[in-house]
Design a protein around this motif. Structure first.
Motif, PDB file in Angstrom:
ATOM      1  N   THR A  49      -5.617  -3.769   8.914  1.00 45.53           N
ATOM      2  CA  THR A  49      -5.393  -3.406   7.522  1.00 45.53           C
ATOM      3  C   THR A  49      -4.491  -4.454   6.879  1.00 45.53           C
TER       4      THR A  49
ATOM      5  N   ILE B  30      -4.181  -1.737  -0.676  1.00 47.03           N
ATOM      6  CA  ILE B  30      -4.992  -2.214   0.441  1.00 47.03           C
ATOM      7  C   ILE B  30      -5.968  -3.276  -0.052  1.00 47.03           C
TER       8      ILE B  30
ATOM      9  N   LEU C  29      -2.447  -5.394   3.258  1.00 51.80           N
ATOM     10  CA  LEU C  29      -1.980  -4.888   1.975  1.00 51.80           C
ATOM     11  C   LEU C  29      -1.373  -6.035   1.173  1.00 51.80           C
TER      12      LEU C  29
ATOM     13  N   VAL D  83       1.358   2.080   6.384  1.00 51.76           N
ATOM     14  CA  VAL D  83       0.524   1.855   5.193  1.00 51.76           C
ATOM     15  C   VAL D  83       0.966   2.766   4.055  1.00 51.76           C
ATOM     16  N   LYS D  84       1.244   4.025   4.357  1.00 52.33           N
ATOM     17  CA  LYS D  84       1.682   4.968   3.322  1.00 52.33           C
ATOM     18  C   LYS D  84       3.007   4.516   2.695  1.00 52.33           C
ATOM     19  N   THR D  85       3.954   4.072   3.510  1.00 51.28           N
ATOM     20  CA  THR D  85       5.230   3.587   2.987  1.00 51.28           C
ATOM     21  C   THR D  85       5.024   2.382   2.085  1.00 51.28           C
TER      22      THR D  85
ATOM     23  N   HIS E 283      -9.633  -3.579   4.805  1.00 52.11           N
ATOM     24  CA  HIS E 283      -9.484  -2.550   5.831  1.00 52.11           C
ATOM     25  C   HIS E 283     -10.696  -2.585   6.751  1.00 52.11           C
TER      26      HIS E 283
ATOM     27  N   GLU F 209       2.253   1.547   0.418  1.00 48.68           N
ATOM     28  CA  GLU F 209       1.580   1.959  -0.819  1.00 48.68           C
ATOM     29  C   GLU F 209       2.563   2.625  -1.778  1.00 48.68           C
ATOM     30  N   ASP F 210       3.478   3.416  -1.259  1.00 45.50           N
ATOM     31  CA  ASP F 210       4.476   4.058  -2.113  1.00 45.50           C
ATOM     32  C   ASP F 210       5.375   3.029  -2.797  1.00 45.50           C
TER      33      ASP F 210
ATOM     34  N   GLY G 274      -0.794   4.316  10.101  1.00 44.50           N
ATOM     35  CA  GLY G 274      -0.970   5.153   8.919  1.00 44.50           C
ATOM     36  C   GLY G 274       0.320   5.359   8.151  1.00 44.50           C
ATOM     37  N   SER G 275       1.424   5.628   8.867  1.00 45.29           N
ATOM     38  CA  SER G 275       2.694   5.874   8.170  1.00 45.29           C
ATOM     39  C   SER G 275       3.228   4.594   7.523  1.00 45.29           C
TER      40      SER G 275
END
Length: 214
Positions: free
Chosen positions: A61, A53, A63, A43-45, A56, A47-48, A40-41
């Motif tokens: 996952t 994505i 990206l 993926v968040k990094t 999924h 996306e930022d 999760g962390s």
């Protein structure tokens, strides 16, 4: 830990091992209890940083950001990160209505050509490149590549294969001699044909320090 210009924090309880790396990407295995909690962390990094994505599913996952891909495969005890980044490779060559790879040139008639990338094979005698074509069918472009290999290089015409039953819509073929090989694959995709050509030339001299010569 840094991947695709992204910085990820890896807690001390995890062990990371690079299991594969070349000019197009890297594969890292991360082992530790609750390794899936890292997904999760990460993926968040990503996306930022502009990734989105693309796919999924449980334990998986993917990206994408332009040509770059980041794939996460995970369960409770392990997380695998795979990157695909061809942006450091040269663009495949074109010349008007023709595609070029090495000393091999194929006229594609009135087709519109969008170059993709040359690809890393690890062997300087083995070249690989790809293009997107529109205005020409997959079987026609395969025929053009094989005809040109026979006409310009004097290679022996090999078999041309139609799409397998129940498989993807791609045609493939090859032409060859004792020292040269041309392989082609054309895949029907949305709005275009993906053309992939391999050229193997065992005649090319290789300087161990600087790659192919002549």
């Amino acid at each position: 830990m840094r991947l695709l210009e992204l910085d990820f924090t890896l807690p001390e309880r995890f062990t990371a091992t690079i299991t594969g790396s070349d000019l197009e990407g890297t594969c890292i295995d991360i082992v530790g209890d609750q390794a899936d909690s890292l997904a999760g962390s990460i993926v968040k990094t990503a996306e930022d940083a502009g990734f989105v994505i693309a796919e999924h599913a449980p334990g998986r996952t993917e990206l994408a950001r332009g040509e770059q891909r980041l794939l996460l495969l995970f369960d409770s005890s392990a997380l695998t990160l795979q990157t695909h980044d061809p942006t450091g490779l040269p663009m495949a060559r074109t010349d008007g209505a023709a595609v070029l790879i090495g000393d091999f040139r194929v006229d594609c008639g009135s087709a519109a050509i969008v170059p993709l990338r040359e690809r890393h094979t690890g062997d300087p005698r083995w070249l690989r490149a790809a293009w997107k074509l529109s205005g020409i069918s997959a079987p026609e472009v395969v025929g053009r590549v094989i005809d040109q290999a026979v006409a310009s290089k004097g290679l022996v015409r090999g078999a041309i294969f139609d799409p397998p039953k129940g498989g993807g819509k791609y045609w493939s073929g090859e032409a060859y001699s004792d020292v040269e090989l041309v392989k082609v694959r054309a895949t029907v995709e949305s709005g275009h044909v993906l053309l992939e050509v391999d050229l193997v030339d065992k005649r090319r001299r290789v300087d161990p320090g600087f790659g192919p010569v002549g």
